[in-house]
Design a protein around this motif. Sequence first.
Motif, PDB file in Angstrom:
ATOM      1  N   PRO A 135       0.788  -1.232   0.000  1.00  0.00           N
ATOM      2  CA  PRO A 135       0.000   0.000   0.000  1.00  0.00           C
ATOM      3  C   PRO A 135       0.822   1.286   0.000  1.00  0.00           C
ATOM      4  O   PRO A 135       0.311   2.346  -0.377  1.00  0.00           O
ATOM      5  CB  PRO A 135      -0.820  -0.110   1.294  1.00  0.00           C
ATOM      6  CG  PRO A 135      -0.905  -1.568   1.554  1.00  0.00           C
ATOM      7  CD  PRO A 135       0.420  -2.110   1.122  1.00  0.00           C
ATOM      8  N   VAL A 136       2.097   1.227   0.431  1.00  0.00           N
ATOM      9  CA  VAL A 136       2.893   2.444   0.492  1.00  0.00           C
ATOM     10  C   VAL A 136       3.474   2.812  -0.872  1.00  0.00           C
ATOM     11  O   VAL A 136       3.869   3.955  -1.092  1.00  0.00           O
ATOM     12  CB  VAL A 136       4.027   2.316   1.538  1.00  0.00           C
ATOM     13  CG1 VAL A 136       5.175   1.479   0.998  1.00  0.00           C
ATOM     14  CG2 VAL A 136       4.536   3.693   1.975  1.00  0.00           C
ATOM     15  N   ARG A 137       3.509   1.868  -1.801  1.00  0.00           N
ATOM     16  CA  ARG A 137       4.067   2.146  -3.117  1.00  0.00           C
ATOM     17  C   ARG A 137       3.024   2.850  -3.984  1.00  0.00           C
ATOM     18  O   ARG A 137       1.819   2.683  -3.795  1.00  0.00           O
ATOM     19  CB  ARG A 137       4.505   0.853  -3.814  1.00  0.00           C
ATOM     20  CG  ARG A 137       5.348  -0.075  -2.947  1.00  0.00           C
ATOM     21  CD  ARG A 137       6.780   0.385  -2.811  1.00  0.00           C
ATOM     22  NE  ARG A 137       7.528  -0.487  -1.893  1.00  0.00           N
ATOM     23  CZ  ARG A 137       8.815  -0.363  -1.660  1.00  0.00           C
ATOM     24  NH1 ARG A 137       9.516   0.570  -2.264  1.00  0.00           N
ATOM     25  NH2 ARG A 137       9.423  -1.170  -0.806  1.00  0.00           N
ATOM     26  N   ASP A 138       3.501   3.606  -4.975  1.00  0.00           N
ATOM     27  CA  ASP A 138       2.577   4.222  -5.922  1.00  0.00           C
ATOM     28  C   ASP A 138       1.780   3.134  -6.622  1.00  0.00           C
ATOM     29  O   ASP A 138       2.335   2.124  -7.070  1.00  0.00           O
ATOM     30  CB  ASP A 138       3.354   5.043  -6.960  1.00  0.00           C
ATOM     31  CG  ASP A 138       3.810   6.382  -6.401  1.00  0.00           C
ATOM     32  OD1 ASP A 138       3.155   6.896  -5.481  1.00  0.00           O
ATOM     33  OD2 ASP A 138       4.821   6.916  -6.893  1.00  0.00           O
ATOM     34  N   HIS A 139       0.480   3.329  -6.710  1.00  0.00           N
ATOM     35  CA  HIS A 139      -0.359   2.327  -7.341  1.00  0.00           C
ATOM     36  C   HIS A 139      -1.505   2.983  -8.090  1.00  0.00           C
ATOM     37  O   HIS A 139      -1.923   4.102  -7.783  1.00  0.00           O
ATOM     38  CB  HIS A 139      -0.886   1.324  -6.310  1.00  0.00           C
ATOM     39  CG  HIS A 139      -1.493   1.961  -5.091  1.00  0.00           C
ATOM     40  ND1 HIS A 139      -0.771   2.189  -3.940  1.00  0.00           N
ATOM     41  CD2 HIS A 139      -2.731   2.418  -4.843  1.00  0.00           C
ATOM     42  CE1 HIS A 139      -1.533   2.764  -3.034  1.00  0.00           C
ATOM     43  NE2 HIS A 139      -2.734   2.917  -3.568  1.00  0.00           N
ATOM     44  N   GLY A 140      -2.008   2.280  -9.100  1.00  0.00           N
ATOM     45  CA  GLY A 140      -3.095   2.776  -9.918  1.00  0.00           C
ATOM     46  C   GLY A 140      -4.444   2.277  -9.435  1.00  0.00           C
ATOM     47  O   GLY A 140      -4.571   1.664  -8.363  1.00  0.00           O
ATOM     48  N   TYR A 141      -5.471   2.502 -10.285  1.00  0.00           N
ATOM     49  CA  TYR A 141      -6.835   2.183  -9.860  1.00  0.00           C
ATOM     50  C   TYR A 141      -7.028   0.691  -9.604  1.00  0.00           C
ATOM     51  O   TYR A 141      -7.660   0.294  -8.615  1.00  0.00           O
ATOM     52  CB  TYR A 141      -7.856   2.663 -10.896  1.00  0.00           C
ATOM     53  CG  TYR A 141      -9.264   2.322 -10.473  1.00  0.00           C
ATOM     54  CD1 TYR A 141      -9.918   3.107  -9.523  1.00  0.00           C
ATOM     55  CD2 TYR A 141      -9.913   1.187 -10.950  1.00  0.00           C
ATOM     56  CE1 TYR A 141     -11.186   2.781  -9.077  1.00  0.00           C
ATOM     57  CE2 TYR A 141     -11.178   0.853 -10.511  1.00  0.00           C
ATOM     58  CZ  TYR A 141     -11.814   1.652  -9.580  1.00  0.00           C
ATOM     59  OH  TYR A 141     -13.068   1.319  -9.121  1.00  0.00           O
TER      60      TYR A 141
END
Length: 502
Positions: free
Chosen positions: A21-27
Motif C-alpha cells: 500500500p505504500v508504493r505508488d499504485h493505480g486504480y
Amino acid sequence: MPQQILKLPLVGTMNLATLDPVRDHGYNETLVMNMLYSGLVRTDKNLNVIPDQATWQLSADSKMYTFTFRSHVAFSDGTPITAQSYVSTWTRALLLATTSSAAFSLLSPILGADDVHSGKAQTLAGVKALNDSTLQVTLTKPASYFLASLTNPLFFPLNQKLVARYGRDNWPQSQVEVGLGSGPFILKMWQPTVQLIFVPNPHYYGRKAALTMVVASFVNDPRVAFKLNGVGQTDLVWNITPDDQLAARSSAGFMSTPLLQTDMLFANTTKPPFDSQAVRQAFARAIDRRALISSAFNDALVPSATLLPPTLPGYQANEQAASYDAAQARSLLRSAYPDLARFPAITFSYPAGQVSDQEATTLQSQWQGTLGVQIHVHAIEPNAYQQEMQDHVIQLGFYALHTDVSDPYAFFSPFLSSSGHSNSLWHDTKFEQIVAQAEEKTGEQRFVLYQQAEIRMLDQAAIMPLDHQTLAAIIPAWVHGVTLNGSGLYFGDWSDVVMLRH
C-alpha cells in the motif's frame, strides 16, 4: 440461488504493479487492495467517511483523534490487529516515503512526520498506542480532511509478521500470502497477465461476503473488455471508452458518474496578457464547454465551470461560475485591450495523449472565433510538459487534478502558496485565509467556507475548469450490491454483493 461467483474484469492492465500500500499504485491496485486490506475508516456510497475497524473522537482543539477499535479485528491469518499495528505501519510508510508520491503528503499533518521523513527520528511522535484497542493520533494543526485521508490504502495496517519475514523495504509480490491484510477477501491464486482469484477471508471482522469467489481477469484494452462482456465472459464491465459508450448507453445496467477529477486550463498570471484578471475572465467566458465535450468526447464527460466535482461531499452547484457568454467575453477582453492589434501572441500548450488534438483545436477555434485573437496550439511530450509546468514557462496550459481523497481540501490545497504546485502562480491572501478557516470547522460550516473559496478563485479566473472525467459501466441488475461513485466501482464492504437469478 445461482452460483455466487463474480467474474470481474481488471480493465487497463495486464498485471498488478504492487500489493504494498505504500508504493505508488493505480486504480486496479487500489481496487484489489480494498479487497485484501481494510483500515480504521471507509467511505459509504456517497463518499462520506464512516467507521470500519474503529470509531473516533476528536479533541476540542481539533488536533487529536482517539480511535477505539471494535472487537475481534484481525488479519486474515487470525493475528490480532492492535493499535501498535498502526504505529508500525505508518512509521514504515514515512521511512519508505521516497517510493510513493503521496506518502509524505498524506502523512505530513501528523506530529513528528517531518522528523521521521527527514531521518531525525525513527518513531512517529504523533501516533501512540494507548493500549491494544486505542490509538491516539495528534496533528500539528486542525485538518478536517485527515479522516478522509485514512481511507487511502497507505493507512491500512500491515501484518508485522510479514514485515519481519520480508524486511521493511520489501513486501510479498506475485504470490499468495496468508495474513496479508484484514479485508473481506484473501488471494487464493495470482496468475500474472491472466487472473486473480479471491475467496472470503475466514477471519474478517465485518459482515461476511455472500460471494464464494471473485475471479478478476486482466484485460489491458478497454475495448476488448467491452466486447468480452458483450459475449458473457464477465458479469460487468467498466472503463467503457467514449466511442463504445455510444452503443453501451442502450444496454440494461448502463451507468456513468463523474469521478474525483477536474480537467482545467491555467494561465501564467504573472505575465501579460494573463496578469490581467479581465483577460483571464474573457478566455474563461469564451469556452463553450457543452460544444467542446460533444465534439471531442461524444458527450462522455461532464462539462463544468466549477472546481469541485458533483460526487464530492460538500459540493454545491455554483451559479456564479463562469459560463459561456460570447458577448461578455469580448467586452472583458476589450476592457483590457481596446486595440486588439496590440494583444500579444498566445500559445496553448498541452500534454500529447492526455489532451486530444481535437480538443485542443476546438478550444483554439472557440477562442479565435469569439475573441478575434490568434491562438497557436502546441502538443508536448508528457514528461517534457510536466517539466515546463514546474518551470512555469507555459503561457496557457492544461492541468488534470485528480485525487483519491474524497474531501474538498484535496482540490484546493494545490493552489495554496505553501504547496508549491500552483501552475498559474496565482496567489490570493483572502483565499488562503478562507481555506485555513475551513480546516478549523466541521460539517456544513466547513463546506460553506469552501464554497466561498471556490467563488473567489473562479471570479478571478485563477483556473478555467472544463469538465469532470466520468466512469462508465454496465452493471446488470442481477449483479446486486455493485454501483459507481466518485471513486469508481463501489462494493461497500462486499457483504451486499450477491449474484441474483437471471
